[in-house]
Design a protein around this motif. Sequence first.
Motif, mmCIF file in Angstrom:
data_model
loop_
_atom_site.group_PDB
_atom_site.id
_atom_site.type_symbol
_atom_site.label_atom_id
_atom_site.label_comp_id
_atom_site.label_asym_id
_atom_site.label_seq_id
_atom_site.Cartn_x
_atom_site.Cartn_y
_atom_site.Cartn_z
ATOM 1 N N ASP A 204 -6.558 10.018 10.263
ATOM 2 C CA ASP A 204 -6.694 8.640 10.749
ATOM 3 C C ASP A 204 -6.757 8.663 12.272
ATOM 4 O O ASP A 204 -5.732 8.797 12.949
ATOM 5 C CB ASP A 204 -5.512 7.800 10.270
ATOM 6 C CG ASP A 204 -5.549 6.378 10.802
ATOM 7 O OD1 ASP A 204 -6.630 5.946 11.274
ATOM 8 O OD2 ASP A 204 -4.511 5.703 10.752
ATOM 9 N N GLN A 250 0.312 -2.441 7.151
ATOM 10 C CA GLN A 250 -0.351 -2.048 5.903
ATOM 11 C C GLN A 250 -0.843 -3.287 5.151
ATOM 12 O O GLN A 250 -1.927 -3.268 4.546
ATOM 13 C CB GLN A 250 0.610 -1.240 5.034
ATOM 14 C CG GLN A 250 0.925 0.139 5.582
ATOM 15 C CD GLN A 250 1.995 0.842 4.766
ATOM 16 O OE1 GLN A 250 3.142 0.392 4.697
ATOM 17 N NE2 GLN A 250 1.638 1.953 4.141
ATOM 18 N N ASP A 326 2.687 -0.498 0.803
ATOM 19 C CA ASP A 326 2.059 0.807 0.610
ATOM 20 C C ASP A 326 1.197 0.813 -0.649
ATOM 21 O O ASP A 326 0.053 1.297 -0.635
ATOM 22 C CB ASP A 326 3.138 1.891 0.519
ATOM 23 C CG ASP A 326 2.557 3.286 0.434
ATOM 24 O OD1 ASP A 326 1.931 3.738 1.415
ATOM 25 O OD2 ASP A 326 2.707 3.939 -0.615
ATOM 26 N N ARG A 330 -2.998 1.217 -0.646
ATOM 27 C CA ARG A 330 -3.604 2.307 -1.414
ATOM 28 C C ARG A 330 -4.559 1.751 -2.472
ATOM 29 O O ARG A 330 -5.692 2.222 -2.611
ATOM 30 C CB ARG A 330 -2.521 3.156 -2.080
ATOM 31 C CG ARG A 330 -1.752 4.052 -1.129
ATOM 32 C CD ARG A 330 -0.704 4.854 -1.882
ATOM 33 N NE ARG A 330 0.075 5.678 -0.990
ATOM 34 C CZ ARG A 330 -0.251 6.910 -0.617
ATOM 35 N NH1 ARG A 330 -1.384 7.447 -1.076
ATOM 36 N NH2 ARG A 330 0.525 7.607 0.183
ATOM 37 N N GLN A 334 -8.771 1.973 -2.323
ATOM 38 C CA GLN A 334 -9.496 2.645 -3.403
ATOM 39 C C GLN A 334 -10.492 1.701 -4.064
ATOM 40 O O GLN A 334 -11.650 2.072 -4.324
ATOM 41 C CB GLN A 334 -8.500 3.171 -4.434
ATOM 42 C CG GLN A 334 -7.618 4.294 -3.921
ATOM 43 C CD GLN A 334 -6.475 4.625 -4.854
ATOM 44 O OE1 GLN A 334 -6.352 4.049 -5.940
ATOM 45 N NE2 GLN A 334 -5.622 5.553 -4.447
ATOM 46 N N PHE A 355 -9.185 3.601 3.945
ATOM 47 C CA PHE A 355 -8.670 4.615 3.028
ATOM 48 C C PHE A 355 -7.897 5.677 3.806
ATOM 49 O O PHE A 355 -6.829 6.122 3.393
ATOM 50 C CB PHE A 355 -9.821 5.249 2.245
ATOM 51 C CG PHE A 355 -9.373 6.234 1.213
ATOM 52 C CD1 PHE A 355 -8.941 5.804 -0.040
ATOM 53 C CD2 PHE A 355 -9.366 7.592 1.478
ATOM 54 C CE1 PHE A 355 -8.512 6.721 -0.999
ATOM 55 C CE2 PHE A 355 -8.952 8.507 0.526
ATOM 56 C CZ PHE A 355 -8.516 8.073 -0.711
ATOM 57 N N LYS A 356 -8.436 6.084 4.950
ATOM 58 C CA LYS A 356 -7.749 7.064 5.793
ATOM 59 C C LYS A 356 -6.426 6.509 6.322
ATOM 60 O O LYS A 356 -5.413 7.217 6.366
ATOM 61 C CB LYS A 356 -8.652 7.488 6.940
ATOM 62 C CG LYS A 356 -9.870 8.303 6.507
ATOM 63 C CD LYS A 356 -10.831 8.533 7.648
ATOM 64 C CE LYS A 356 -12.059 9.302 7.172
ATOM 65 N NZ LYS A 356 -13.080 9.430 8.250
ATOM 66 N N GLN A 359 -3.847 6.650 3.518
ATOM 67 C CA GLN A 359 -3.312 7.983 3.284
ATOM 68 C C GLN A 359 -2.324 8.388 4.383
ATOM 69 O O GLN A 359 -1.281 8.980 4.114
ATOM 70 C CB GLN A 359 -4.457 9.000 3.219
ATOM 71 C CG GLN A 359 -5.429 8.762 2.078
ATOM 72 C CD GLN A 359 -4.737 8.790 0.721
ATOM 73 O OE1 GLN A 359 -4.037 9.724 0.391
ATOM 74 N NE2 GLN A 359 -4.930 7.745 -0.069
ATOM 75 N N GLY A 362 0.967 6.089 4.513
ATOM 76 C CA GLY A 362 1.829 6.338 3.366
ATOM 77 C C GLY A 362 2.804 7.482 3.582
ATOM 78 O O GLY A 362 3.744 7.655 2.790
ATOM 79 N N GLN A 363 2.609 8.261 4.651
ATOM 80 C CA GLN A 363 3.503 9.388 4.945
ATOM 81 C C GLN A 363 4.469 9.090 6.087
ATOM 82 O O GLN A 363 5.418 9.852 6.304
ATOM 83 C CB GLN A 363 2.666 10.626 5.315
ATOM 84 C CG GLN A 363 1.616 11.006 4.290
ATOM 85 C CD GLN A 363 2.199 11.219 2.909
ATOM 86 O OE1 GLN A 363 3.218 11.874 2.733
ATOM 87 N NE2 GLN A 363 1.545 10.657 1.896
#
Length: 386
Positions: A204, A250, A326, A330, A334, A355-356, A359, A362-363
């Motif tokens: 990202d 988000q 989150d 996601r 998608q 999408f990036k 991902q 989410g971490q």
Amino acid sequence: MESSNSVEFGVEHQMVRDSARDYLAAHSDSAAVRRVTEAGPAHDHALWQAIAGELGWCGIALPEAVGGAGLGAPGLVLLQEQLGQRLACVPFWSTACVAAPWLQGSVGHSGPWLERLAAGECHAAAVLPDDGGWHYDGVRIAAQVNANGFVLHGSAAQVADAAGADWLLVPARLDDGEPALFLLEPAALAQDARFALAPLDTLDRTRPLASLRLDGLAVPASACLARGDAAVQGLAQAWWHGKLMLAAEQLGAAQQCLDLTVGYAAERIQFGRAIGSFQAVKHRCAQMMVVVEAARSAVYGAAQAWEAAVVAEARLEICAAAVAADDALRFCAQEAIQLHGGVGFTWEYDPQLYFKRAQAAGQWLGGAGVALAYIADNGPQAWRTA
């Protein structure tokens, strides 16, 4: 495509939301984001100067006594939602959502620092524990006391928005294990071989990350802003506040995935009809809206709980909001790719950007896993035994 929500905001909050939406639509559209990130992870310096300095967004949540607007977490949530919707390439989250509450929670006389943040004079970054939690157990930087101050050793794998930061908040443990908070000025240390910030090329590119290395860096005693319980409380406050504002970001990104998909479905013609007229497409868009609205309710409710200052309840609300936001991002990212068909994953269309972000975000701060674990350990008995 956005509906109203049951959580009430004041007129000032609504004005902040509406003005931010209009401003970012004009100055942080897809073309602007792509221009900034083409060469790699970067900040939009012109946009940052405008929103931090001219518009005063960094002071929205801060008290009026330090030059802020005093709109608290609800006001900041609305800003973060709009910034997330546009993937604005600015260090706002790290500065206003993490560094500012860290200083508020750790430093007894934080006014001078907060005044500069509210005025948009400084871009701050914060070194958060590598294990994704809010405890000093995850801090990997050590500070040794010497005659002139301290010597710092250690590293951090990822520091958000560290490139170009005026201030770097660094948690560390002293020789006896006591927690401490240090404030470093990267510009003044740029030529010191014992200090290194290395930019990372990440998935990202809208949020730059850098690795930090401290190899025996000597700092004066004045660089230590807090020790002991004050340092612990500040880190916890920064982490939980940052978790809430990340969820708001988000949420905004998920809303944009829905908006992009609805817009594309209204224009894409297949078998002589817009694909948005097909029932299967309508149902999938409707499901996107359901998860977005559920996340919006959770995020807005968590902001109100934070403002009420009931710590146990606010933390549970933030965890629920983090999981909902989150999941929403996601799922919507998608679905946006799928409902854009063969072009959904291509560089020319925007779903791949979101999408990036889904991902990557989410971490951060331990992701949904940390939030679910907290709910399992601290939620009402009925939740834990269901």
